[in-house]
Design a protein around this motif. Structure first.
Motif, PDB file in Angstrom:
ATOM      1  N   ASN A  77      -6.203  11.521  23.952  1.00  0.00           N
ATOM      2  CA  ASN A  77      -6.711  10.355  24.674  1.00  0.00           C
ATOM      3  C   ASN A  77      -8.166  10.061  24.296  1.00  0.00           C
ATOM      4  O   ASN A  77      -8.557   8.907  24.117  1.00  0.00           O
ATOM      5  CB  ASN A  77      -6.571  10.555  26.181  1.00  0.00           C
ATOM      6  N   TYR A  78      -8.963  11.107  24.162  1.00  0.00           N
ATOM      7  CA  TYR A  78     -10.364  10.964  23.764  1.00  0.00           C
ATOM      8  C   TYR A  78     -10.473  10.290  22.396  1.00  0.00           C
ATOM      9  O   TYR A  78     -11.219   9.330  22.216  1.00  0.00           O
ATOM     10  CB  TYR A  78     -11.020  12.351  23.765  1.00  0.00           C
ATOM     11  N   ILE A  79      -9.718  10.783  21.434  1.00  0.00           N
ATOM     12  CA  ILE A  79      -9.754  10.220  20.075  1.00  0.00           C
ATOM     13  C   ILE A  79      -9.255   8.780  20.074  1.00  0.00           C
ATOM     14  O   ILE A  79      -9.839   7.905  19.421  1.00  0.00           O
ATOM     15  CB  ILE A  79      -8.954  11.111  19.106  1.00  0.00           C
ATOM     16  N   LYS A  80      -8.218   8.514  20.844  1.00  0.00           N
ATOM     17  CA  LYS A  80      -7.680   7.149  20.960  1.00  0.00           C
ATOM     18  C   LYS A  80      -8.742   6.203  21.546  1.00  0.00           C
ATOM     19  O   LYS A  80      -8.923   5.082  21.066  1.00  0.00           O
ATOM     20  CB  LYS A  80      -6.436   7.175  21.845  1.00  0.00           C
ATOM     21  N   THR A  81      -9.458   6.658  22.568  1.00  0.00           N
ATOM     22  CA  THR A  81     -10.506   5.850  23.201  1.00  0.00           C
ATOM     23  C   THR A  81     -11.645   5.575  22.223  1.00  0.00           C
ATOM     24  O   THR A  81     -12.158   4.452  22.150  1.00  0.00           O
ATOM     25  CB  THR A  81     -11.034   6.540  24.474  1.00  0.00           C
ATOM     26  N   LEU A  82     -12.042   6.591  21.451  1.00  0.00           N
ATOM     27  CA  LEU A  82     -13.092   6.387  20.447  1.00  0.00           C
ATOM     28  C   LEU A  82     -12.666   5.332  19.432  1.00  0.00           C
ATOM     29  O   LEU A  82     -13.436   4.416  19.119  1.00  0.00           O
ATOM     30  CB  LEU A  82     -13.413   7.696  19.719  1.00  0.00           C
ATOM     31  N   LYS A  83     -11.456   5.453  18.929  1.00  0.00           N
ATOM     32  CA  LYS A  83     -10.960   4.491  17.937  1.00  0.00           C
ATOM     33  C   LYS A  83     -10.908   3.091  18.518  1.00  0.00           C
ATOM     34  O   LYS A  83     -11.281   2.120  17.855  1.00  0.00           O
ATOM     35  CB  LYS A  83      -9.572   4.914  17.433  1.00  0.00           C
ATOM     36  N   LYS A  84     -10.467   2.984  19.757  1.00  0.00           N
ATOM     37  CA  LYS A  84     -10.368   1.692  20.436  1.00  0.00           C
ATOM     38  C   LYS A  84     -11.710   0.973  20.467  1.00  0.00           C
ATOM     39  O   LYS A  84     -11.784  -0.245  20.353  1.00  0.00           O
ATOM     40  CB  LYS A  84      -9.837   1.922  21.856  1.00  0.00           C
ATOM     41  N   HIS A  85     -12.800   1.744  20.599  1.00  0.00           N
ATOM     42  CA  HIS A  85     -14.140   1.163  20.717  1.00  0.00           C
ATOM     43  C   HIS A  85     -14.956   1.266  19.425  1.00  0.00           C
ATOM     44  O   HIS A  85     -16.160   0.987  19.426  1.00  0.00           O
ATOM     45  CB  HIS A  85     -14.889   1.813  21.873  1.00  0.00           C
TER      46      HIS A  85
END
Length: 137
Positions: A120-128
């Motif tokens: 989830n952390y990596i997904k959130t970073l990529k999203k932003h």
């Protein structure tokens, strides 16, 4: 979407309520800690993961679209662990973050949910459009 959030909260509450007794805590500076519990569960928790999921908010968190996002912590290290009563420790990181108190129950929660939390952390970073790596100075 709201249903997923409610389910996550319920799982977090259930995990905290059923966390077994901590039997071993070992600091492996600068990159991890190891914890073991009475039920036989053992977890190696990397410093980046612990820093990102610190139970305290600090000024180095960026709010992006209403989400609090910590980025650039891939190489953060743990300098020390200071006991807090009989229930947890305060971790001191080399980026000078030291306000989070990690309870034994919280370590169990992090350990049992390590892979989905990191995903989830990596997904959130990529999203932003952010990175785990620190920005070049």
């Amino acid at each position: 979407m709201a249903n997923c959030a409610i389910q996550r909260v319920c799982r977090s509450i259930q995990t905290a309520a059923t966390a077994p007794r901590l039997t071993r805590f070992a600091l492996r500076p600068p990159k991890s800690i190891e914890v073991e519990f009475a039920n036989g569960s053992a977890f190696n928790l990397p410093s980046e993961f612990l820093r990102v999921y610190s139970p305290a908010a600090d000024s180095k968190i960026r709010s992006v679209g209403g989400e609090k996002v910590i980025f650039g912590r891939r190489h953060v290290g743990i300098m020390s662990a200071e006991p807090v009563g009989n229930y947890g420790v305060r971790l001191v990181f080399d980026d000078l973050h030291k306000t989070g108190i990690y309870t034994w129950d919280y370590f169990y929660h992090l350990g049992t949910n390590k892979f989905p939390l990191m995903k989830n952390y990596i997904k959130t970073l990529k999203k932003h459009g952010l990175s785990r790596d620190p920005r070049a100075k």
